[in-house]
Design an enzyme around this catalytic site. Structure first.
Site, PDB file in Angstrom:
ATOM      1  CG  ASN A   1      -1.401  34.495  -1.492  1.00  0.00           C
ATOM      2  OD1 ASN A   1      -1.601  34.057  -0.360  1.00  0.00           O
ATOM      3  ND2 ASN A   1      -1.418  35.778  -1.769  1.00  0.00           N
TER       4      ASN A   1
ATOM      5  CD  GLU B   1      -5.137  41.977   7.119  1.00  0.00           C
ATOM      6  OE1 GLU B   1      -5.367  42.558   6.032  1.00  0.00           O
ATOM      7  OE2 GLU B   1      -4.873  42.588   8.172  1.00  0.00           O
TER       8      GLU B   1
ATOM      9  CB  CYS C   1      -4.191  39.811  -0.937  1.00  0.00           C
ATOM     10  SG  CYS C   1      -2.805  40.281   0.093  1.00  0.00           S
TER      11      CYS C   1
ATOM     12  CD  GLU D   1      -1.868  40.193   9.255  1.00  0.00           C
ATOM     13  OE1 GLU D   1      -1.448  39.345  10.049  1.00  0.00           O
ATOM     14  OE2 GLU D   1      -2.124  39.953   8.075  1.00  0.00           O
TER      15      GLU D   1
HETATM   16  P1  NDP Z   1      -9.702  30.872   0.822  1.00  0.00           P
HETATM   17  O1  NDP Z   1     -10.541  31.914   1.440  1.00  0.00           O
HETATM   18  O2  NDP Z   1     -10.325  29.881  -0.053  1.00  0.00           O
HETATM   19  O3  NDP Z   1      -8.952  30.035   1.961  1.00  0.00           O
HETATM   20  C1  NDP Z   1      -8.152  30.646   2.947  1.00  0.00           C
HETATM   21  C2  NDP Z   1      -7.949  29.669   4.087  1.00  0.00           C
HETATM   22  O4  NDP Z   1      -9.197  29.453   4.758  1.00  0.00           O
HETATM   23  C3  NDP Z   1      -7.459  28.294   3.656  1.00  0.00           C
HETATM   24  O5  NDP Z   1      -6.554  27.787   4.629  1.00  0.00           O
HETATM   25  C4  NDP Z   1      -8.754  27.504   3.645  1.00  0.00           C
HETATM   26  O6  NDP Z   1      -8.548  26.123   3.749  1.00  0.00           O
HETATM   27  C5  NDP Z   1      -9.446  28.057   4.879  1.00  0.00           C
HETATM   28  N1  NDP Z   1     -10.898  27.858   4.949  1.00  0.00           N
HETATM   29  C6  NDP Z   1     -11.762  27.538   3.961  1.00  0.00           C
HETATM   30  N2  NDP Z   1     -13.032  27.489   4.441  1.00  0.00           N
HETATM   31  C7  NDP Z   1     -12.968  27.788   5.767  1.00  0.00           C
HETATM   32  C8  NDP Z   1     -13.935  27.918   6.813  1.00  0.00           C
HETATM   33  N3  NDP Z   1     -15.232  27.752   6.614  1.00  0.00           N
HETATM   34  N4  NDP Z   1     -13.504  28.251   8.062  1.00  0.00           N
HETATM   35  C9  NDP Z   1     -12.189  28.469   8.297  1.00  0.00           C
HETATM   36  N5  NDP Z   1     -11.232  28.348   7.347  1.00  0.00           N
HETATM   37  C10 NDP Z   1     -11.606  28.033   6.090  1.00  0.00           C
HETATM   38  O7  NDP Z   1      -8.519  31.672   0.094  1.00  0.00           O
HETATM   39  P2  NDP Z   1      -7.392  31.078  -0.837  1.00  0.00           P
HETATM   40  O8  NDP Z   1      -6.537  30.131  -0.065  1.00  0.00           O
HETATM   41  O9  NDP Z   1      -8.034  30.626  -2.084  1.00  0.00           O
HETATM   42  O10 NDP Z   1      -6.498  32.395  -1.106  1.00  0.00           O
HETATM   43  C11 NDP Z   1      -6.814  33.338  -2.062  1.00  0.00           C
HETATM   44  C12 NDP Z   1      -7.591  34.493  -1.466  1.00  0.00           C
HETATM   45  O11 NDP Z   1      -6.895  35.034  -0.350  1.00  0.00           O
HETATM   46  C13 NDP Z   1      -7.769  35.651  -2.429  1.00  0.00           C
HETATM   47  O12 NDP Z   1      -9.103  36.100  -2.404  1.00  0.00           O
HETATM   48  C14 NDP Z   1      -6.866  36.740  -1.877  1.00  0.00           C
HETATM   49  O13 NDP Z   1      -7.268  38.029  -2.176  1.00  0.00           O
HETATM   50  C15 NDP Z   1      -6.896  36.462  -0.416  1.00  0.00           C
HETATM   51  N6  NDP Z   1      -5.689  36.962   0.230  1.00  0.00           N
HETATM   52  C16 NDP Z   1      -5.771  38.078   1.027  1.00  0.00           C
HETATM   53  C17 NDP Z   1      -4.634  38.626   1.604  1.00  0.00           C
HETATM   54  C18 NDP Z   1      -4.696  39.828   2.505  1.00  0.00           C
HETATM   55  O14 NDP Z   1      -3.767  40.050   3.283  1.00  0.00           O
HETATM   56  N7  NDP Z   1      -5.724  40.632   2.478  1.00  0.00           N
HETATM   57  C19 NDP Z   1      -3.300  38.034   1.372  1.00  0.00           C
HETATM   58  C20 NDP Z   1      -3.336  36.847   0.545  1.00  0.00           C
HETATM   59  C21 NDP Z   1      -4.511  36.347   0.006  1.00  0.00           C
HETATM   60  P3  NDP Z   1      -8.415  25.220   2.413  1.00  0.00           P
HETATM   61  O15 NDP Z   1      -7.510  25.948   1.454  1.00  0.00           O
HETATM   62  O16 NDP Z   1      -7.798  24.011   2.925  1.00  0.00           O
HETATM   63  O17 NDP Z   1      -9.803  25.107   1.881  1.00  0.00           O
END
Ligand code: NDP
Length: 495
Positions: free
Chosen positions: A170, A268, A302, A476
């Site tokens: 995002n 996070e 998020c 953070e």
């Molecule tokens: P995901 O949890 O699907 O993915 C986040 C990252 O983790 C991506 O780089 C993904 O790779 C990677 N990943 C996936 N599986 C694994 C694993 N088993 N081990 C390690 N890394 C892994 O989130 P999204 O990218 O879909 O983002 C949306 C989500 O993020 C929402 O739920 C949102 O709320 C949250 N978010 C939270 C924030 C906060 O600060 N609290 C800020 C922004 C977003 P790949 O995409 O290549 O699968």
């Protein structure tokens, strides 16, 4: 209006086949797999990146270990200076970075410029200031003295080592900057694993970081899917993971980290954030607040609010005015400067939002505005207002991460607080009122890592940010990040 022209350097960057960024340079992957990067506004493949193999993970960790040795020995002032230089370079390449980001994520160009570049530079400068201010304590122990001996003690803050930064799609630039700035300013090295949907901008930033004077290996970027992140966390050569993403992936990451010998973890995660409006807030002010809280970047933030609680007496006027405002939003190409509302970032997410509309209809929720995917090659979704039937409805509990505001009326302040806290998550919340005294009395009862009053979504580097309840572990920003990126060493001396 029409799309702005892409800069020649952006066209050239997108046309490259992107290798992995290891040891300060591009290195061809040891595997043959690649990933397409798709522009969500057009559905077109705009670039290709490498899918890192297990051998590439080993190479990146070895590079980061060497980088750590060199970077952790650098004087704090040098670390701060390099981050300041990188901030200058981000600004010098503002338009180029913003265009790459918009092409890969569908974020409207003004948001890419203002948040992904300008805010990222602002955060970098804030963190740079910490370089020369991280210190331990001097302590006088109270051990008994039998023969006149005395004691003194002090603590050292030492960098935790090689950090794995896992970034969602995002805000792929700004969140990567938060992680690399925290790691680098404390003397750690870092390997960034961007989302497979948005891997490009951080590769360009890694090149700029070398121009800023960062030694090779201090920052590496490994592109690929989730298994690349997992491989990095479980690698014996990494010491910490800083993850931002969804709750299910966050739990898996936490388990990988614990299973890998207590690798440190900051998580996070997502949320189901609430915004509560007291009846003294004028409807027009409430509508501005709801747009700020729920619709910025199509709700893909998020900290954005998804649950809106409005006093029963004001429900109708607020929803009417909001529907009017949303119907006037200029929905279009994110590269057109007149666009106010762009696509969501990928097809998978667009489909998931379609499923939420179906769930709302199945539970007889009232769709006041929107509620459909927009046909076409791009991943567009209508900005949507939903009125739930009861506090148990799905749309009040599952994170949509999209432009969907779900409303429920309340009758008393006690009920409002109960509704706001009726979730296992606790990332953020906002309370809207002209009565600041009342707000300050209600804030302690709200279960969230950040509570905003008369504002929502805006983050500042000096103000700690992170989730309570199931929205994460660790903070953070502010000085809070220092605990997570350093180990505290105690030294005791008898004399
Ligand atoms: P995901 O949890 O699907 O993915 C986040 C990252 O983790 C991506 O780089 C993904 O790779 C990677 N990943 C996936 N599986 C694994 C694993 N088993 N081990 C390690 N890394 C892994 O989130 P999204 O990218 O879909 O983002 C949306 C989500 O993020 C929402 O739920 C949102 O709320 C949250 N978010 C939270 C924030 C906060 O600060 N609290 C800020 C922004 C977003 P790949 O995409 O290549 O699968």
């Amino acid at each position: 209006m029409s799309d702005i022209a892409l800069l020649p350097q952006v066209e050239a960057f997108l046309a490259r086949h992107h290798a992995l960024f290891i040891d300060g340079r591009y290195v061809q992957s040891q595997g043959a797999q690649t990933l397409d990067v798709v522009n969500p506004a057009t559905g077109q493949v705009i670039s290709q990146v490498s899918e890192a193999s297990p051998g590439d993970i080993d190479a990146a960790v070895e590079s980061a270990r060497r980088g750590f040795k060199q970077w952790s020995a650098a004087a704090p002032a040098v670390r701060g200076h390099v981050l300041l230089k990188l901030a200058d370079l981000l600004e010098r390449h503002r338009e180029e970075l913003a265009q790459i980001e918009t092409c890969q994520s569908g974020k409207i160009i003004q948001i890419s410029r203002a948040f992904e570049v300008d805010q990222a530079a602002h955060f970098l400068r804030y963190y740079a200031g910490w370089a020369t201010k991280i210190s331990g304590q001097t302590i006088t122990p109270s051990l008994p003295s039998f023969a006149g001996e005395r004691y003194t003690a002090f603590t050292l803050r030492e960098p935790v080592g090689v950090v794995v930064g896992i970034v969602p799609w995002n805000f792929s630039t700004m969140i990567a900057i938060w992680k690399l700035a925290s790691a680098l300013v404390t003397g750690c090295s870092i390997i960034i694993k961007p989302s497979e949907f948005t891997p490009l901008t951080i590769l360009r930033i890694a090149e700029l970081a070398m121009d800023a004077g960062l030694p090779p290996g201090a920052l590496n970027v490994l592109t690929g899917g989730g298994q690349v992140g997992k491989g990095l966390i479980e690698h014996p050569g990494t010491n910490k993971v800083s993850f931002t993403g969804s709750v299910p992936t966050g739990l898996a990451v936490g388990q990988s980290a614990m299973g890998a010998g207590l690798t440190r973890a900051t998580l996070e995660l997502g949320g189901k954030n609430a915004a509560g409006f007291l009846p003294d807030v004028a409807a027009d002010v409430a509508v501005n607040g709801i747009i700020e809280a729920g619709f910025l970047h199509s709700g893909q933030i998020c900290a954005a609010a998804e649950r809106f609680f409005v006093h029963r007496s004001q429900l109708e006027p607020i929803m009417d005015k909001l529907a009017q405002r949303l119907s006037k939003l200029n929905i279009g190409s994110p590269l057109d400067e007149a666009t106010e509302f762009g696509p969501v970032t990928n097809r998978q997410h667009q489909r998931k939002l379609g499923e939420f509309f179906a769930k709302a209809r199945a539970q007889d929720n009232t769709i006041i505005h929107g509620g459909k995917l927009i046909d076409g090659p791009g991943c567009y979704v209508e900005p949507t207002i939903i009125l739930a039937n009861s506090r148990n409805d799905t749309l009040l509990h599952e994170e949509t991460f999209g432009p969907i505001a779900t409303f429920l009326p309340y009758d008393s302040e006690e009920e409002l607080l109960e509704l706001m806290n009726d979730t296992p998550f606790g990332l953020s919340a906002s309370l809207w009122t002209n009565d600041l005294g009342k707000a300050l009395r209600m804030v302690p009862a709200i279960e969230a890592g950040t509570v905003w009053v008369n504002m929502h979504t805006l983050l500042d580097p000096a103000v700690p940010f992170g989730g309570s309840k199931s929205s994460g572990m660790g903070r953070e920003f502010g000085s809070a990040f220092i605990d997570d990126y350093t180990e505290l060493k105690s030294v005791m001396i008898r004399y």
